[in-house]
Write a protein that holds these residues in place. Sequence first.
Motif, PDB file in Angstrom:
ATOM      1  N   HIS A  47       0.834  -1.271   0.119  1.00  0.00           N
ATOM      2  CA  HIS A  47      -0.112   0.042  -0.098  1.00  0.00           C
ATOM      3  C   HIS A  47       0.938   1.280   0.069  1.00  0.00           C
ATOM      4  CE1 HIS A  47      -3.522  -2.250   0.638  1.00  0.00           C
ATOM      5  NE2 HIS A  47      -3.621  -2.397   1.943  1.00  0.00           N
ATOM      6  N   LEU A  48       1.999   1.188  -0.073  1.00  0.00           N
ATOM      7  CA  LEU A  48       3.145   2.198   0.037  1.00  0.00           C
ATOM      8  C   LEU A  48       2.816   3.206  -1.056  1.00  0.00           C
ATOM      9  CD1 LEU A  48       6.501   0.598   1.005  1.00  0.00           C
ATOM     10  CD2 LEU A  48       5.086   2.109   2.597  1.00  0.00           C
ATOM     11  N   THR A  49       3.203   4.614  -0.733  1.00  0.00           N
ATOM     12  CA  THR A  49       2.860   5.773  -1.889  1.00  0.00           C
ATOM     13  C   THR A  49       4.074   5.678  -2.880  1.00  0.00           C
ATOM     14  OG1 THR A  49       4.404   7.172  -0.558  1.00  0.00           O
ATOM     15  CG2 THR A  49       1.941   7.316  -0.194  1.00  0.00           C
ATOM     16  N   TYR A  50       4.129   5.976  -3.838  1.00  0.00           N
ATOM     17  CA  TYR A  50       5.175   5.795  -4.967  1.00  0.00           C
ATOM     18  C   TYR A  50       6.653   6.094  -4.512  1.00  0.00           C
ATOM     19  CZ  TYR A  50       7.975   5.183  -9.104  1.00  0.00           C
ATOM     20  OH  TYR A  50       8.758   4.750 -10.090  1.00  0.00           O
ATOM     21  N   GLY A  51       6.605   7.282  -3.665  1.00  0.00           N
ATOM     22  CA  GLY A  51       7.413   8.127  -3.177  1.00  0.00           C
ATOM     23  C   GLY A  51       8.349   7.150  -2.092  1.00  0.00           C
ATOM     24  N   PRO A  54      -2.800  10.935   2.281  1.00  0.00           N
ATOM     25  CA  PRO A  54      -4.174  11.213   1.678  1.00  0.00           C
ATOM     26  C   PRO A  54      -4.215  10.454   0.298  1.00  0.00           C
ATOM     27  CG  PRO A  54      -2.647  13.316   1.871  1.00  0.00           C
ATOM     28  CD  PRO A  54      -1.902  11.986   2.438  1.00  0.00           C
ATOM     29  N   PHE A  55      -5.706  10.375   0.023  1.00  0.00           N
ATOM     30  CA  PHE A  55      -5.737   9.530  -1.116  1.00  0.00           C
ATOM     31  C   PHE A  55      -5.588   9.899  -2.305  1.00  0.00           C
ATOM     32  CE2 PHE A  55      -9.363   8.986  -4.481  1.00  0.00           C
ATOM     33  CZ  PHE A  55      -9.243   7.585  -4.627  1.00  0.00           C
ATOM     34  N   TRP A  56      -5.638  11.343  -2.518  1.00  0.00           N
ATOM     35  CA  TRP A  56      -5.332  11.977  -4.047  1.00  0.00           C
ATOM     36  C   TRP A  56      -3.835  11.744  -4.123  1.00  0.00           C
ATOM     37  CZ3 TRP A  56      -8.345  13.961  -0.008  1.00  0.00           C
ATOM     38  CH2 TRP A  56      -7.698  14.892   0.737  1.00  0.00           C
ATOM     39  N   ASN A  57      -2.908  12.000  -3.198  1.00  0.00           N
ATOM     40  CA  ASN A  57      -1.544  11.882  -3.096  1.00  0.00           C
ATOM     41  C   ASN A  57      -1.187  10.229  -3.773  1.00  0.00           C
ATOM     42  OD1 ASN A  57      -1.152  14.519  -2.506  1.00  0.00           O
ATOM     43  ND2 ASN A  57      -0.015  13.936  -0.536  1.00  0.00           N
ATOM     44  N   HIS A  58      -1.579   9.473  -3.238  1.00  0.00           N
ATOM     45  CA  HIS A  58      -1.427   8.188  -3.403  1.00  0.00           C
ATOM     46  C   HIS A  58      -1.657   7.959  -4.903  1.00  0.00           C
ATOM     47  CE1 HIS A  58      -1.503   3.729  -2.855  1.00  0.00           C
ATOM     48  NE2 HIS A  58      -0.805   3.953  -1.685  1.00  0.00           N
ATOM     49  N   VAL A  59      -3.040   8.332  -5.339  1.00  0.00           N
ATOM     50  CA  VAL A  59      -3.410   7.938  -6.669  1.00  0.00           C
ATOM     51  C   VAL A  59      -2.681   8.833  -7.705  1.00  0.00           C
ATOM     52  CG1 VAL A  59      -5.491   7.971  -8.196  1.00  0.00           C
ATOM     53  CG2 VAL A  59      -5.826   7.128  -5.852  1.00  0.00           C
ATOM     54  N   LEU A  60      -2.547   9.953  -7.475  1.00  0.00           N
ATOM     55  CA  LEU A  60      -1.922  10.676  -8.513  1.00  0.00           C
ATOM     56  C   LEU A  60      -0.467  10.358  -8.958  1.00  0.00           C
ATOM     57  CD1 LEU A  60      -3.450  14.320  -7.431  1.00  0.00           C
ATOM     58  CD2 LEU A  60      -3.629  13.032  -9.540  1.00  0.00           C
ATOM     59  N   ASP A  61       0.162  10.134  -7.840  1.00  0.00           N
ATOM     60  CA  ASP A  61       1.589   9.697  -8.030  1.00  0.00           C
ATOM     61  C   ASP A  61       1.839   8.578  -8.738  1.00  0.00           C
ATOM     62  OD1 ASP A  61       2.505  11.829  -6.415  1.00  0.00           O
ATOM     63  OD2 ASP A  61       3.262  10.719  -4.702  1.00  0.00           O
ATOM     64  N   TYR A  62       0.998   7.429  -8.468  1.00  0.00           N
ATOM     65  CA  TYR A  62       0.970   6.295  -9.628  1.00  0.00           C
ATOM     66  C   TYR A  62       0.587   6.490 -11.077  1.00  0.00           C
ATOM     67  CZ  TYR A  62       2.571   3.097  -5.722  1.00  0.00           C
ATOM     68  OH  TYR A  62       3.521   2.686  -4.670  1.00  0.00           O
TER      69      TYR A  62
END
Length: 304
Positions: free
Chosen positions: A113-117, A177-185
């Motif tokens: 579930h990790l964020t891209y960064g 935040p949901f949006w950071n997660h989605v937008l980065d990928y």
Amino acid sequence: PKERGWLFSHIYNYQGFWIAPRQLQAVRACQQQFLAQDSDIILVTFPKSGTTWLKALVFALVNRMNYPISGKNHPLLFKNPHDLVPFLELKLYVDGQLPDFSSYTSPRLLSTHLTYGSLPKSVQDSQNKLVYLCRNPRDTFISLFHFANILKIENMGISSIEEMLDLFCKGVSFYGPFWNHVLDYWKESMEKPKKVLFLMYEEMKEQPEIQLKRLAEFLECPFSIEEENCGVVDEILRICSFENLSNLEVNKNENLSTGEKNKAFFRRGEVGDWKNYFTTEMVEKLNHIIEQKFQGSGIRFLYI
Ligand code: A3P
């Protein structure tokens, strides 16, 4: 701060996303110790976006030569998808050590579930493939609400749906935040289409065959004409369907090796359940932040 309730003493902002403090050790171990291989397939989701389904589909797809899809001994009939495709960072590791993923046969199927960064550097640098599954924020939120509150899997101490939505809209949610997660990928999938495939839950529900074939091509294991004629695509979709998986004995009555009840991962499995919970004010509140954050991105969520 204490005055903001239980959640705030049980959630921690690490590298820009929110996480339970008890998972911090596992996240750090993963970031420091995980060595990616070029052949790795890593499934990535924001929690409650359809991880279980994606794990089942990719497992069945990639292993279709080893485990014929209509065979009576197919692992998906006896094991929950989370036990077949482990999370990189979710287990509580003994002595801060990552499990020995090196013994897994190639291609290794793993998830996060990790964020891209925040992915381990070796994942960002190697040739491995990342499959990202995104779900519309209203259904994701409702699924999370049930998981957190009604099923009491992870008692976040949130009393009302309004309070939880308020936090979600402020970005406070596990891995949010949901949006950071989605937008980065999303951005990575545009820049590196061979490395990152961006799928949407709603499109998978609407056009499962097309999306499964897309997935197979991305993973460089496309279906042959023979396979298509023999109904392999349909069989994979059938075995991985909500109806099939949720009715298996293993998923009705057994627990994961990490302790959670398998049935907690199967609730309704539909698009649009948000309509049974959202008031007009709630829709407006979430829309406000979602429109602002996703403006100009090219992402369009399907809500029906
Ligand atoms: P709902 O709570 O809306 O029913 P995750 O696997 O990321 O934890 O997400 C869980 C959500 O995916 C739940 O959504 C669950 O019912 C749904 N789900 C589980 N298996 C599914 C399947 N085979 N097909 C479609 N949706 C599925």
